[in-house]
Structures are given as C-alpha cells and as structure tokens.
Design a protein around this motif. Structure first.
Motif, short mmCIF file in Angstrom:
data_model
loop_
_atom_site.label_atom_id
_atom_site.label_comp_id
_atom_site.label_asym_id
_atom_site.label_seq_id
_atom_site.Cartn_x
_atom_site.Cartn_y
_atom_site.Cartn_z
N ASN A 1 0.81 -1.22 0.00
CA ASN A 1 0.00 0.00 0.00
C ASN A 1 0.85 1.27 0.00
O ASN A 1 0.44 2.30 0.55
CB ASN A 1 -0.96 0.00 1.20
CG ASN A 1 -2.13 0.96 1.01
OD1 ASN A 1 -2.51 1.29 -0.12
ND2 ASN A 1 -2.69 1.42 2.11
N PHE A 2 2.04 1.18 -0.63
CA PHE A 2 2.91 2.36 -0.72
C PHE A 2 2.89 2.95 -2.11
O PHE A 2 2.71 2.24 -3.11
CB PHE A 2 4.35 2.00 -0.31
CG PHE A 2 4.55 1.99 1.17
CD1 PHE A 2 5.15 3.06 1.81
CD2 PHE A 2 4.11 0.93 1.94
CE1 PHE A 2 5.30 3.07 3.19
CE2 PHE A 2 4.27 0.91 3.31
CZ PHE A 2 4.87 1.99 3.94
N TYR A 3 3.09 4.25 -2.14
CA TYR A 3 3.23 4.99 -3.39
C TYR A 3 4.72 5.16 -3.68
O TYR A 3 5.53 5.23 -2.76
CB TYR A 3 2.57 6.36 -3.29
CG TYR A 3 1.06 6.32 -3.23
CD1 TYR A 3 0.29 6.77 -4.30
CD2 TYR A 3 0.40 5.86 -2.09
CE1 TYR A 3 -1.10 6.75 -4.25
CE2 TYR A 3 -0.99 5.82 -2.03
CZ TYR A 3 -1.74 6.27 -3.11
OH TYR A 3 -3.10 6.24 -3.05
N ILE A 4 5.04 5.26 -4.95
CA ILE A 4 6.43 5.46 -5.38
C ILE A 4 6.60 6.92 -5.76
O ILE A 4 5.91 7.44 -6.65
CB ILE A 4 6.77 4.57 -6.59
CG1 ILE A 4 6.51 3.10 -6.28
CG2 ILE A 4 8.21 4.80 -7.03
CD1 ILE A 4 7.37 2.51 -5.18
N SER A 5 7.50 7.61 -5.07
CA SER A 5 7.74 9.02 -5.34
C SER A 5 9.10 9.22 -6.01
O SER A 5 10.11 8.70 -5.54
CB SER A 5 7.69 9.82 -4.03
OG SER A 5 7.82 11.21 -4.30
N LEU A 6 9.09 9.95 -7.10
CA LEU A 6 10.31 10.20 -7.86
C LEU A 6 10.65 11.68 -7.83
O LEU A 6 9.76 12.54 -7.88
CB LEU A 6 10.14 9.74 -9.31
CG LEU A 6 9.89 8.24 -9.51
CD1 LEU A 6 9.61 7.93 -10.97
CD2 LEU A 6 11.08 7.42 -9.00
N GLY A 7 11.94 11.97 -7.74
CA GLY A 7 12.42 13.34 -7.69
C GLY A 7 13.46 13.62 -8.75
O GLY A 7 13.50 12.96 -9.81
N ASP B 1 -1.71 5.48 -10.87
CA ASP B 1 -2.45 5.82 -9.66
C ASP B 1 -1.66 5.57 -8.38
O ASP B 1 -2.18 5.73 -7.28
CB ASP B 1 -3.80 5.08 -9.61
CG ASP B 1 -3.63 3.57 -9.52
OD1 ASP B 1 -2.52 3.07 -9.75
OD2 ASP B 1 -4.64 2.89 -9.23
N ARG B 2 -0.37 5.21 -8.54
CA ARG B 2 0.49 5.00 -7.37
C ARG B 2 1.78 5.81 -7.48
O ARG B 2 2.75 5.55 -6.76
CB ARG B 2 0.83 3.52 -7.21
CG ARG B 2 -0.39 2.64 -7.05
CD ARG B 2 -1.14 2.90 -5.75
NE ARG B 2 -0.42 2.34 -4.63
CZ ARG B 2 -0.49 1.05 -4.29
NH1 ARG B 2 -1.22 0.20 -4.99
NH2 ARG B 2 0.17 0.61 -3.25
N LEU B 3 1.79 6.80 -8.35
CA LEU B 3 2.98 7.61 -8.60
C LEU B 3 2.86 8.98 -7.94
O LEU B 3 1.80 9.61 -7.98
CB LEU B 3 3.18 7.77 -10.11
CG LEU B 3 4.40 8.56 -10.59
CD1 LEU B 3 5.70 7.84 -10.23
CD2 LEU B 3 4.32 8.78 -12.10
N LEU B 4 3.96 9.44 -7.33
CA LEU B 4 4.03 10.78 -6.76
C LEU B 4 5.30 11.46 -7.26
O LEU B 4 6.24 10.80 -7.71
CB LEU B 4 4.05 10.72 -5.23
CG LEU B 4 2.82 10.12 -4.54
CD1 LEU B 4 3.08 9.95 -3.05
CD2 LEU B 4 1.59 10.98 -4.77
N ILE B 5 5.33 12.79 -7.15
CA ILE B 5 6.51 13.55 -7.54
C ILE B 5 6.95 14.43 -6.38
O ILE B 5 6.15 14.80 -5.53
CB ILE B 5 6.27 14.41 -8.81
CG1 ILE B 5 5.06 15.33 -8.62
CG2 ILE B 5 6.08 13.51 -10.03
CD1 ILE B 5 4.81 16.26 -9.80
N GLU B 6 8.24 14.76 -6.37
CA GLU B 6 8.81 15.54 -5.27
C GLU B 6 10.11 16.20 -5.71
O GLU B 6 10.66 15.87 -6.77
CB GLU B 6 9.10 14.64 -4.08
CG GLU B 6 10.15 13.57 -4.36
CD GLU B 6 10.59 12.83 -3.11
OE1 GLU B 6 11.57 13.30 -2.49
OE2 GLU B 6 9.99 11.80 -2.77
#
Length: 258
Positions: free
Chosen positions: A169-175, A196-201
């Motif tokens: 239940n984790f999202y993958i965040s890419l920077g 639907d499980r991708l984040l940005i930072e």
C-alpha cells in the motif's frame, strides 16, 4: 496543478529567501506541498510553515541518521503533533546505512517505534532509504505497515522492489534523479509504476533535477520532474500533474478535508 510531496523549506538553506522560493513555486504551478520535519529543529518549523500557508502541509518524524538521539520523549512529542490538523503524515523515517552515526539495530528499533505510532494515530508514513532496501521491506512487512501505507520517498531502487512496495500500500515518489542522464533505474521505474500510485517531489534543497543538478533545489523545479516523467510515459505535464496530485490527496486524506 503540481503537488510536491517532499520539501525541506524548513532548513537553513532557505533562511534568506524562503518567501521568494515559495512564490516561485506558486508561479510555476505548484499548488500544494508537504514540508517534512525530521529532528528537533526542523519539526517545529514544518508546523509553522503549514500554519502560515493554506497550501502547505507538514509531516513529522525522526530521521534514521539521528536515531541514537531518539527517546520516549520524542515519541510522545510526535504522537502529540500527529493530531495537528495540518500534519498529514509521519516521517521521514526509515534506515540509512550510508552514514554511521546511529548503529543499525538502533535505527531499526526507532523505525519500528514510528511505524507502530503511525498505526496508532492512523497516518501514512514517509520512508527514507539509503542502502537498506532489504531491511526496510522486511521491517515494513513484519510491522504490517500496509495498514498505514505511505511513500517510498525519492525511490532509488530498481523495478524489482516496486511490486513489493505496491503490495504494502505504498506509493512510489520520484524526484530530481529521474532527470539525470545516467540514471537508468529511476527512468525504468517511472515507466512501470501504475499511474495511480505515482508521486513527484523535489526533496529540496537536495537533488536538484537536470539542468540544475548540483545547485540548490527548490519546489518550482518539480516541474522538471513532471516534464521528464511525462516524456518517459508518453503523457503531458498536465496529465502527470493531475494524476499525481489526485494520488497525494488520496494518500494524505485531503479530499476528506476539502
């Protein structure tokens, strides 16, 4: 519409021009961000910024490098802060085997304590991982962290660990590193993570994206991250922005608030 899920505007790097940095982010299209506190100094500043700006939220946790300084008092402090209306996550927490200030067993114990707290207060967690992937995955599984879920912050592993993270239940965040010319693994990950499980930072002030690599990073540069991911996935920046913002809202429970 861009949501920078991990910024450190609460560190001294921004003391001279913090307001200007925030204004540049707004002008660049950053509509929301999470300021992450990780020790005695940065946690109160994260809360302060979240109280000052409607579109800024806070996360509070204890960095693994400083695990030797963590006591029951810090744990109680984090639990108290978890009820603040602008605190949306606990973290960053995790393991860091690159620096040797805190022994591995101490880091692991503090990590487990924070996961257990997150389950108690029902908040997602933000994971810091440096050269410790197998232990992090094992601890998350043992502590049943899927009940809180959270973010693999600045994900720096290959595709082989993505599925395990998604199943918990984790999202993958890419920077910024996804934009580096020689960064093959983040680019592969950017292509395969379900949208639907991708984040940005940004993780600002660290890890500035190309072409600003080596300079001070800031939230406005999350546009460069979004652009590169859009190119890799055959999408537009707007599509990436809408999807990752919706994901952040879902994870942090912000749609329930608004």
């Amino acid at each position: 519409m861009l949501f920078d899920t991990h910024v450190h505007l609460n560190v001294d790097h921004f003391n001279e021009d913090r307001e200007a940095v925030i204004q540049r982010a707004v002008e660049a299209g950053v509509t929301e961000m999470v300021v992450v506190g990780f020790d005695h100094d940065t946690i109160p500043k994260a809360i302060q910024l979240a109280e000052q700006y409607d579109f800024i939220y806070a996360a509070v946790g204890w960095h693994p490098v400083d695990a030797v300084d963590f006591t029951g008092e810090e744990l109680q402090w984090l639990e108290k802060l978890a009820s603040h209306p602008k605190v949306v996550a606990l973290g960053e927490m995790g393991l860091d085997y690159y620096w040797d200030k805190s022994p591995k067993h101490v880091q692991q114990d503090v990590f487990r304590q924070q996961i257990q707290l997150a389950k108690k207060v029902d908040l997602p967690i933000i994971i810091h991982n440096r050269e410790a992937t197998e232990d992090i995955v094992s601890i998350l599984q043992e502590e049943q962290a899927e009940t809180t879920g959270g973010i693999m912050h600045c994900y720096n592993d290959g595709p082989e660990y993505v599925q395990a993270c998604l199943e918990m239940n984790f999202y993958i965040s890419l920077g910024g590193p996804v934009t580096f010319k020689n960064a093959k693994l983040p680019k592969e990950v950017a292509k395969i993570v379900p949208i639907d499980r991708l984040l940005i930072e940004t993780d600002c002030p660290f890890l500035a994206p190309h072409p600003n690599r080596g300079k001070r990073n800031e939230p406005a540069y999350v546009t460069l991250v979004a652009d590169h991911i859009a190119e890799l996935r055959g999408m537009t920046r707007d599509e990436v922005g809408r999807a990752t913002t919706a994901n952040a809202h879902r994870l942090f429970g912000l749609d329930e608030v608004k």
